[in-house]
Design an enzyme around this catalytic site. Structure first.
Site, short mmCIF file in Angstrom:
data_model
loop_
_atom_site.label_atom_id
_atom_site.label_comp_id
_atom_site.label_asym_id
_atom_site.label_seq_id
_atom_site.Cartn_x
_atom_site.Cartn_y
_atom_site.Cartn_z
N CYS A 1 48.52 28.59 33.13
CA CYS A 1 47.75 29.24 34.19
C CYS A 1 46.29 29.31 33.74
CB CYS A 1 48.30 30.62 34.53
SG CYS A 1 48.01 31.90 33.31
N CYS B 1 42.44 32.83 26.28
CA CYS B 1 42.84 32.34 24.96
C CYS B 1 42.23 30.97 24.71
CB CYS B 1 44.36 32.28 24.87
SG CYS B 1 44.96 31.87 23.24
N CYS C 1 50.92 32.05 29.26
CA CYS C 1 50.54 32.45 30.60
C CYS C 1 50.03 33.89 30.50
CB CYS C 1 51.73 32.34 31.54
SG CYS C 1 51.23 32.24 33.27
#
Length: 136
Positions: free
Chosen positions: A82, A89, A10
Site C-alpha cells: 500500500c 517506511c 502494509c
C-alpha cells in the site's frame, strides 16, 4: 537451496499484507519464507479470514504485527503493498531488494457482507496474480 525471505508491509497488517503472506506461503512455500507486518498494529480483517478460507488458506493463527518485530531481520525482499506503508517506511535496513505494488484497501469496502467478500476476493486474486508474475 536456501529459501528467500519476503516481508510484506502494509499500514495495519490487517488485509493486503496478510493475504500476500498467506498466498506466497501456500503457492511458493518451497522457495520462500513469507512474513507480514504493518506500520501500525490493529487486527486481521475478519473478511480476509473468510476470503482466504474460501481459497483454501487458513489464517486463523495470524495476528497483526508491527514492523519493529522484524526490523533487525534480514530479508531478500521487503514488499510494500500500500502507498501509506511505502511512505511511512522508506528504508528497511536489512532488505536486499525493495518492491512496491499497491492494492485496494479491503477495510474501505462497504455494502452487504456478500459485496464486501466479493471485493476482498477480487483483491486476493489480484495479489495472487501479481505474486505469480513476480515470484513464480
Amino acid at each position: 537451496m536456501k529459501k528467500k525471505k519476503v516481508l510484506f508491509l502494509c499500514t495495519h497488517n490487517s488485509a493486503r499484507s496478510q493475504i500476500a503472506e498467506g498466498l506466497l506461503r501456500t503457492i511458493y512455500g518451497d522457495k520462500y519464507e513469507s512474513y507480514s507486518a504493518g506500520t501500525e498494529v490493529t487486527r486481521v480483517n475478519p473478511y480476509v479470514f473468510k476470503s482466504m478460507v474460501e481459497a483454501g488458506i487458513d489464517l486463523s493463527s495470524h495476528r497483526s504485527k508491527h514492523l519493529q518485530e522484524f526490523i533487525k531481520d534480514e530479508f531478500d525482499y521487503v514488499v510494500t503493498v500500500c502507498d501509506n506503508a511505502r511512505e511511512a517506511c522508506p528504508y528497511f535496513p536489512n532488505a536486499k531488494h525493495r518492491i512496491h505494488k499497491s492494492f485496494s484497501d479491503p477495510s474501505k469496502f462497504t455494502g452487504t457482507e456478500e459485496e464486501i467478500l466479493a471485493g476482498v476476493a477480487t483483491v486476493r486474486e489480484e495479489i495472487r496474480n501479481w505474486l505469480e508474475e513476480t515470484f513464480g
